[in-house]
Scaffold this motif. Structure first.
Motif, PDB file in Angstrom:
ATOM      1  N   LYS A   1       1.150  -1.222   0.215  1.00 22.34           N
ATOM      2  CA  LYS A   1       0.428  -0.036  -0.139  1.00 22.34           C
ATOM      3  C   LYS A   1       1.058   0.637  -0.220  1.00 22.34           C
ATOM      4  CE  LYS A   1      -4.613  -1.457   1.885  1.00 22.34           C
ATOM      5  NZ  LYS A   1      -4.351  -3.228   2.108  1.00 22.34           N
TER       6      LYS A   1
ATOM      7  N   ASN B   1       2.068  -4.996   2.391  1.00 21.08           N
ATOM      8  CA  ASN B   1       1.060  -5.782   3.605  1.00 21.08           C
ATOM      9  C   ASN B   1       1.103  -6.296   5.017  1.00 21.08           C
ATOM     10  OD1 ASN B   1      -0.734  -3.709   1.839  1.00 21.08           O
ATOM     11  ND2 ASN B   1      -1.563  -5.311   1.027  1.00 21.08           N
TER      12      ASN B   1
ATOM     13  N   PRO C   1      -7.222   8.401   7.203  1.00 17.57           N
ATOM     14  CA  PRO C   1      -7.994   6.983   7.007  1.00 17.57           C
ATOM     15  C   PRO C   1      -9.317   7.149   6.749  1.00 17.57           C
ATOM     16  CG  PRO C   1      -6.100   7.692   8.298  1.00 17.57           C
ATOM     17  CD  PRO C   1      -6.538   8.656   8.366  1.00 17.57           C
TER      18      PRO C   1
ATOM     19  N   LYS D   1      -8.341   2.564  -1.006  1.00 17.24           N
ATOM     20  CA  LYS D   1      -7.636   0.889  -0.349  1.00 17.24           C
ATOM     21  C   LYS D   1      -6.338   0.730  -0.712  1.00 17.24           C
ATOM     22  CE  LYS D   1     -12.358  -0.805  -1.054  1.00 17.24           C
ATOM     23  NZ  LYS D   1     -13.393  -2.511  -1.743  1.00 17.24           N
TER      24      LYS D   1
ATOM     25  N   ASP E   1      -3.077   3.814   2.599  1.00 14.36           N
ATOM     26  CA  ASP E   1      -3.297   3.391   4.063  1.00 14.36           C
ATOM     27  C   ASP E   1      -1.965   4.622   5.320  1.00 14.36           C
ATOM     28  OD1 ASP E   1      -3.857   2.769   6.490  1.00 14.36           O
ATOM     29  OD2 ASP E   1      -3.100   0.538   6.015  1.00 14.36           O
TER      30      ASP E   1
ATOM     31  N   HIS F   1      -2.656   5.531   7.760  1.00 18.28           N
ATOM     32  CA  HIS F   1      -3.164   5.499   8.828  1.00 18.28           C
ATOM     33  C   HIS F   1      -1.670   5.523  10.050  1.00 18.28           C
ATOM     34  CE1 HIS F   1      -2.216   1.014   9.943  1.00 18.28           C
ATOM     35  NE2 HIS F   1      -2.533   1.270  11.078  1.00 18.28           N
TER      36      HIS F   1
END
Length: 343
Positions: A107, A227, A297, A331, A334, A336
């Motif tokens: 990601k 990932n 996020p 998607k 990412d 976060h």
């Protein structure tokens, strides 16, 4: 130099008994232990070279790092597929769009920069290339699968030129420089320090980026994380982004000092490093979390649409089989870890 791994942060509930705390310690060590991180990177005149040279990536990730020099984003994609890379640092938006489209298990976790004019067409000044038609019969090199390749093909398409008009060669940056010096190529679409070497050796910029940006050929450099690695070692991933943020802060507050460090690390003069750095738009980490860029996020930003557009172009070039719908690229981002890094 790399340093030994240290125990990461972990909250302990207030009121825990000594027995419970003792029982938690082995688990704490197991979760904090981060193996050597394999990072694919590029030798570039960017703030990432500050954090690398100063050892901040190792320090803030609390882990050893195995640095693997890359020649293109396509090589990062191959490393991610094979599991030999954990982090891709500086991968372009073009190979990232291809990777997400092809289901590569990573990601986008942050931006390194908005490229703008930093990657540009460089031609021999002696060839007197002044218009698109002057490229007919010329040999132009670029690393295939890179953002420069994406831009070059966009330039040909928007100017009605085909691969029968222009010979496009797949060469990594160091081979582009060698081919230029041998007289084997007439130009290249590439980034510095290779671009700077061409310009210093009789090259001239043929500006394309303004028109291409307006036509939707926006390009950026990104951080991607595999990932499985990110899930298992999230604090190390956050630490990598914190280290980049620290380097970016140094560049923004002390540009002369930063340029000296970058120049030494990239093997160019301070003056060349300073000039190269000014060509990029280094988007602050906090700003990357806005709707204009990656988003926060759960709230995807506009950049996912750039990845979608890039993927559609790559399909047209037969570089990938199919492009996905916008939610897949949303998607594929990412943020976060980025949010944690700026908290």
């Amino acid at each position: 130099m790399v340093e030994q791994s240290v125990i990461g942060r972990r909250r302990v509930m207030a009121g825990a008994t000594g027995l419970a705390l003792a029982a938690a310690l082995p688990l704490r060590r197991a979760r904090a232990a981060t193996p050597t991180i394999n990072i694919g990177y590029f030798v570039e005149t960017k703030p990432t070279m500050i954090a690398k040279a100063q050892g901040w990536f190792e320090e803030m990730a609390a882990a050893k790092i195995n640095w693997i020099e890359m020649g293109s984003g396509a090589q990062i994609n191959a490393g991610m597929v094979g599991g030999s890379l954990d982090i891709g640092m500086g991968i372009g938006s073009s190979p990232s769009a291809a990777g997400i489209s092809q289901g590569i298990p990573y990601k986008v976790i942050a931006m390194l920069d908005n490229i703008g004019p930093a990657e540009e067409m460089t031609v021999r000044a002696s060839d007197n290339i002044k218009a698109p038609a002057d490229f007919k019969g010329k040999k132009i090199a670029t690393p295939f699968g890179s953002t420069s390749h994406f831009r070059l093909m966009g330039f040909l398409k928007t100017n009605g030129l085909s691969l029968s008009d222009v010979t496009v060669l797949d060469l990594p940056p160091e081979q582009i420089v060698a081919a230029w010096k041998r007289g084997d190529i007439d130009g290249a679409y590439v980034w510095s320090p290779a671009k700077a070497e061409l310009l210093a050796d009789g090259g001239a910029v043929y500006e394309t980026y303004k028109e291409l940006d307006a036509r939707g050929y926006v390009i950026a450099d990104l951080f991607v994380a595999r990932n499985a690695f990110a899930k298992a070692h999230g604090m190390a991933v956050t630490g990598i982004l914190k280290a980049y943020g620290k380097a970016l802060d140094l560049y923004q507050s002390k540009p002369d000092e930063a340029a000296a460090i970058v120049g030494k690390a990239a093997g160019v003069s301070t003056e060349v490093a300073a000039a190269n750095l000014k060509e990029y738009d280094f988007v602050p980490l906090r700003e990357q979390l806005t709707s204009q860029w990656l988003g926060s996020p759960g709230k995807p930003g506009a950049f996912a649409a750039e990845l979608e557009h890039t993927a559609e172009f790559l399909v047209g070039q037969k570089s990938i089989r199919r492009a996905l719908k916008l939610p897949a690229y949303q998607k594929g981002i990412d943020t976060h870890y980025l949010e944690e890094a700026v908290a």
